[in-house]
Design a protein around this motif. Structure first.
Motif, PDB file in Angstrom:
ATOM      1  N   GLU B 147       0.837  -1.197   0.000  1.00  0.00           N
ATOM      2  CA  GLU B 147       0.000   0.000   0.000  1.00  0.00           C
ATOM      3  C   GLU B 147       0.880   1.257   0.000  1.00  0.00           C
ATOM      4  N   GLY B 148       1.983   1.187   0.722  1.00  0.00           N
ATOM      5  CA  GLY B 148       2.910   2.318   0.765  1.00  0.00           C
ATOM      6  C   GLY B 148       3.487   2.621  -0.607  1.00  0.00           C
ATOM      7  N   LEU B 149       3.773   1.582  -1.360  1.00  0.00           N
ATOM      8  CA  LEU B 149       4.315   1.796  -2.719  1.00  0.00           C
ATOM      9  C   LEU B 149       3.309   2.551  -3.586  1.00  0.00           C
ATOM     10  N   GLU B 150       2.035   2.188  -3.469  1.00  0.00           N
ATOM     11  CA  GLU B 150       1.001   2.879  -4.276  1.00  0.00           C
ATOM     12  C   GLU B 150       0.922   4.357  -3.912  1.00  0.00           C
ATOM     13  N   ILE B 151       1.021   4.623  -2.626  1.00  0.00           N
ATOM     14  CA  ILE B 151       0.984   6.020  -2.183  1.00  0.00           C
ATOM     15  C   ILE B 151       2.150   6.808  -2.783  1.00  0.00           C
ATOM     16  N   LEU B 152       3.323   6.196  -2.768  1.00  0.00           N
ATOM     17  CA  LEU B 152       4.494   6.876  -3.332  1.00  0.00           C
ATOM     18  C   LEU B 152       4.292   7.151  -4.825  1.00  0.00           C
ATOM     19  N   ALA B 153       3.708   6.193  -5.534  1.00  0.00           N
ATOM     20  CA  ALA B 153       3.470   6.372  -6.973  1.00  0.00           C
ATOM     21  C   ALA B 153       2.555   7.573  -7.209  1.00  0.00           C
ATOM     22  N   LYS B 154       1.539   7.719  -6.355  1.00  0.00           N
ATOM     23  CA  LYS B 154       0.638   8.875  -6.502  1.00  0.00           C
ATOM     24  C   LYS B 154       1.384  10.194  -6.290  1.00  0.00           C
ATOM     25  N   ALA B 155       2.308  10.184  -5.337  1.00  0.00           N
ATOM     26  CA  ALA B 155       3.070  11.409  -5.072  1.00  0.00           C
ATOM     27  C   ALA B 155       3.951  11.766  -6.271  1.00  0.00           C
ATOM     28  N   ARG B 156       4.480  10.769  -6.938  1.00  0.00           N
ATOM     29  CA  ARG B 156       5.293  11.040  -8.135  1.00  0.00           C
ATOM     30  C   ARG B 156       4.433  11.648  -9.236  1.00  0.00           C
ATOM     31  N   GLU B 157       3.268  11.048  -9.406  1.00  0.00           N
ATOM     32  CA  GLU B 157       2.342  11.527 -10.421  1.00  0.00           C
ATOM     33  C   GLU B 157       2.070  13.014 -10.239  1.00  0.00           C
ATOM     34  N   LYS B 158       1.864  13.398  -8.996  1.00  0.00           N
ATOM     35  CA  LYS B 158       1.482  14.783  -8.691  1.00  0.00           C
ATOM     36  C   LYS B 158       2.638  15.758  -8.808  1.00  0.00           C
ATOM     37  N   THR B 159       3.862  15.297  -8.523  1.00  0.00           N
ATOM     38  CA  THR B 159       4.970  16.249  -8.385  1.00  0.00           C
ATOM     39  C   THR B 159       6.104  16.042  -9.378  1.00  0.00           C
ATOM     40  N   GLY B 160       6.174  14.880  -9.993  1.00  0.00           N
ATOM     41  CA  GLY B 160       7.311  14.620 -10.886  1.00  0.00           C
ATOM     42  C   GLY B 160       8.588  14.265 -10.149  1.00  0.00           C
ATOM     43  N   LEU B 161       8.522  14.194  -8.833  1.00  0.00           N
ATOM     44  CA  LEU B 161       9.723  13.819  -8.059  1.00  0.00           C
ATOM     45  C   LEU B 161      10.085  12.356  -8.315  1.00  0.00           C
ATOM     46  N   ALA B 162      11.385  12.056  -8.252  1.00  0.00           N
ATOM     47  CA  ALA B 162      11.833  10.667  -8.324  1.00  0.00           C
ATOM     48  C   ALA B 162      11.538   9.984  -6.994  1.00  0.00           C
ATOM     49  N   ILE B 163      11.011   8.771  -7.052  1.00  0.00           N
ATOM     50  CA  ILE B 163      10.673   8.038  -5.820  1.00  0.00           C
ATOM     51  C   ILE B 163      11.848   7.141  -5.419  1.00  0.00           C
TER      52      ILE B 163
END
Lengths: 339, 339, 339, 339
Positions: B147-163
């Protein structure tokens, strides 16, 4: 847990910390000292992430009070645990001191069978030997793997010795568990928690080596992981720590033996081969370990150390092994124990 | 490799060692000194188990000459490697200094999205956050996992930051590799070789943390494992070592930066959060790391450090992160680099 | 001071400890926790030999709360102290960063005068140079002693630089105090208390080097000895600590800079020459030290490092010194300071 | 000494190093390996400041070959030295193991006389007790000084025990030498060379404690200072080193016993009181030290440890001392020695 405030902390600062303490489900007890205010926190504190409170204003430090482990602790099991290993159920712990010896790595069938006979003859209860080898360099000999396990099984058949061999990874737990009598966790894996949890589901003793720079609490918490996952048969193995010392491969801190005996009911084995790195130091340190109260020894022994594929410098010959066991037996007897 | 004989070594002893040296496929060159005889061994010595020779009669010591790694070495790749990370291919290494920040652990979606925005705003290129958490105690929070991985993916989508997120075990390499832009190997796993080999088959950059008491050679050999297995994109991360020092969680030895720059072409990132353990030390040590030549920083940042589920004491707030990045930018500029 | 009782401690055990606590002139505050009883001790605890209580029945541990030093502490003097050195009263501390450079040992007059000019030219405020040399081996060059002091005095006359030189023993305190502007206490003497007390009676600044494996508390207590004996002008010098690291002479832990800044008002100088042992690391670590908040640098500089009588490997040339000072000046400016 | 060149070193670089080597009065022997050129240097290299060569172009490292000490070495004196102490000339070394016990500090006449009787009764050969005390804090009890020496002399008169007491400074060498049978150099003073040289002129045995983080070479070089200045009666004392370990005051590395036995002819004594810091560890570590080959033990013993003015936590009672000596005697006998 004790929270120590800085001298300049205001009443507001103290109140703020009390609120945090309460957020964590703990009760506070405030002590106003001559220089500092201290907040003692009451309740079951093992689950609290205490470091967070350090970030609050004018907190000087947070001091833990409870040992973080339970199941490995002598508070829970008062008597020392004796663990029985191998087909002949040799006890490790209690009044018996057991010696486990063998080559660093399984090199071929002939070598292992010959070594096993010498090891048996010397009075040992277990045969060690690595089939899977974690090596610092990708270019070093990596072990005979599954074939090595079969060789070890044949040595057990012939001698009745308990087989002690390392499991290096999640994906060979099953294979090693099928063959080995004792599954060894190497120093580099002491904090590989998924492996510890997998070993908690195995119904065989685990010999857990102390990590290269692990604190005693961390060592005991690694045992706690295994016990907590279901396997109570954990043997603690002191194998030396990394320090600035230059004349040894590792510094072997034998005071960990009385320290562990005070804290845990689990048996304690010492590995003076890795603990020193030099064959001439092995016998004196074996004697010292038993004199300090160790329940067992783990020793590297090779038919021809000069040609060993790994750890030659710290391996002793079968003759040296025999003499060492005799000498250690006499020391154990002065302490009311036998080998 | 140099073999140093003891002063009392006889001609026979020397001959015996020469035979061993030849057995290993090396040529000897004997030097008769005023006090000691020394045998220099010529040939490709990376594969030789040199320690075995130490067991021969009247050998005082065996001194290695060659660095044990090759692919990670500047002898092979002369220019520093720049590694590009994330959807926007931010470079780490070369003239750019990159900052990666975020919470120790992914705690929930809202937290991660808010933090990611702050991290982006502060001028960072990556978002760190643990979904799988290796914890010293089995009773501590172990992470949100998949579940944590999915959350991180959403944050990348929103910001373009590398995870940037940790892979703790062989059995989640695939899952982490699918989501993460950079796979982090934690300090406790630096010598978990099966994991390193598995990461050698992944086509994403690996951020390799230095082990808690690893030597530089061991650190570089861990990188060598990954490169040797097929993945050249290794980022070295200094995160502090364990010493006797009591005022820090770890001792952060920044001289490893020039030392690594001398030895390897791989980019070097510093983690002053684990490297010190205290939030008030993070900014000064970030500045110091960049001044010493680091290519990047890895920093723990939490919206509310006092309530962080892990590592609260060493996390800084988003405001402190912003100020730190500004300060570090100025220092990078004095060295002809930019953040 | 907090006394933690073992879980099995009886009421009698607690009473016995309370009696001991009272014997020491302290008041007790007993806290009954869920697992353990804890006794907080109230009163001025700096003089108490707390370890004795550990020997009482069923005491688990004794935890000190107060920092053991007072005069060196920021609790007593809130503002950072600036110390002025040499004939031109250059400030160390405050907004100024000062660089002190020179050879490890005074070798001859010509060498010192030439070096002093280069050091002055590079923008330094002090000249370092050992007249009395504490050497690990009795067979190494032991310094020019009293003649060396005269040479240093001539260099000051010519350049106006402050002379920083080591005092190695009680019997040369007077001679060194007459010539030197700053008396250096070497790392090996940091806990030579009779020397510290003698320096407390000298009316010149003392540069106190951190012992090879001293804790921060011990370092500050050494300063406390000097201040307590009458001399407030103490400069703290971080010069690296001994760890297992093999690629440096010492590990230079720059987090001691923010840690000391938090605890003491005394100025902090860093010695990256001894702190690393290799000339190629000196400039990066000088930059890092200033970026981390150091008030000064102490650097070994030699006209011909390859022929230096001591510490050649870690000495930089006058040209390298000049470049380093320029680079460090830019970094200081980003922090609102000047060199 | 071996100079290892970098792979890119040119012929010019090698020539330049050869010139430096010759400047130092050494002859070169150049070995062209497959990856690197190595220059072996022949001649008496103990006086050479080898580090300087490291600064030459394209030198990778300089490896010392010779042990830096001579007089303390077994190369010079092959047989172990037995040193006789006190009015009754008890031997330390050889087939005898000697125990020295007593309080950390001399507190008053009555205490010392009573303790001395108990120490004698337990079978010890020496009485330890500090008259001059080097204390980490200026606010701790600093010892009874000259009065303390007189008290110790009275205890010798009554019991015949050898008096072992510390000399902390150049200016009390004479006073201590007049009273003491063995002059102790504390760990903090192991590298206070002027003191070592002064002790070289005293005609009494010196018990030299290993420095808190000293290497074995440095420990032996400190002995070399004393012998080189004229006094051959040096007793080496292992008292533990500082490491990251948290459950002991110091880490007691007993492998130093076989290591020292290999390198030096001087007798070796172990101090498990300072070596562990906890009274419950003292007996096991005494046993271990003798099992590992120590020639003697130095133990803190106090009539009432809970009220000791210093080191209470690590002092054992007279009863515990008696039991320990009995247990150690049995172990010594298994090794063909007596106490």
């Amino acid at each position: 847990m004790i929270v120590v405030m800085k001298p300049q902390a205001s009443n507001e600062d103290v109140k703020h910390v009390v609120k945090l303490v309460n957020d964590f489900g703990l009760k506070e007890n405030i002590i106003y000292g001559t220089d500092r205010t201290v907040i003692a926190c009451i309740g079951d504190k093992r689950h609290v992430e205490k470091s967070a409170i350090e970030n609050a204003g004018n907190v000087e430090k947070v001091v833990p009070i409870l040992a973080p482990y339970k199941l490995a602790s002598r508070e829970v099991v008062k008597e020392k645990t004796a663990i029985r290993i191998g087909p002949e159920k040799f006890p490790l712990g209690g009044s018996k001191v057991g010696v486990i010896a063998g080559p660093c790595a399984v090199e071929d069938l002939d070598q292992v069978l010959k070594t096993a006979e010498k090891v048996k003859e010397a009075g040992c209860i277990g045969l060690r030997g690595g089939a899977f080898k974690p090596r610092t360099s990708p270019y070093s000999f990596q072990g005979m793997k599954y074939e090595g396990l079969e060789i070890l099984a044949k040595a057990r058949e012939k001698t009745g010795l308990a087989i002690v061999t390392e499991v290096v990874s999640l994906d060979n737990v099953d294979a090693v568990a099928q063959t080995a009598d004792v599954l060894q966790v190497g120093a580099r894996n002491m904090q590989h928690y998924p492996l510890l949890e997998a070993l908690g589901k195995v119904n065989k003793p685990v010999l857990l080596k102390r990590g290269l720079c692990s604190r005693l609490d961390e060592f005991l918490l690694a045992a706690e992981y295994i016990i907590n996952a279901g396997n109570k048969q954990v043997i603690m193995c002191e194998r030396g720590i990394r320090t600035y010392e230059e004349y040894v491969r590792n510094t072997l801190p034998l005071a960990s033996i009385p320290a562990l005996n005070e804290r845990t009911h689990l048996p304690i084995v010492v590995d003076p081969s890795h603990g020193t790195g030099h064959s001439y130091m092995v016998a004196p340190m074996c004697r010292a370990a038993v004199a300090a109260g160790a329940d067992g020894l783990l020793v590297e022994c090779h038919l021809d150390p000069e040609h060993a594929l790994s750890d030659g410098a710290q391996s002793i010959t079968p003759n040296a092994l025999k003499e060492m066991v005799q000498s250690v037996t006499k020391i154990a007897e002065t302490l009311g124990r036998s080998v």
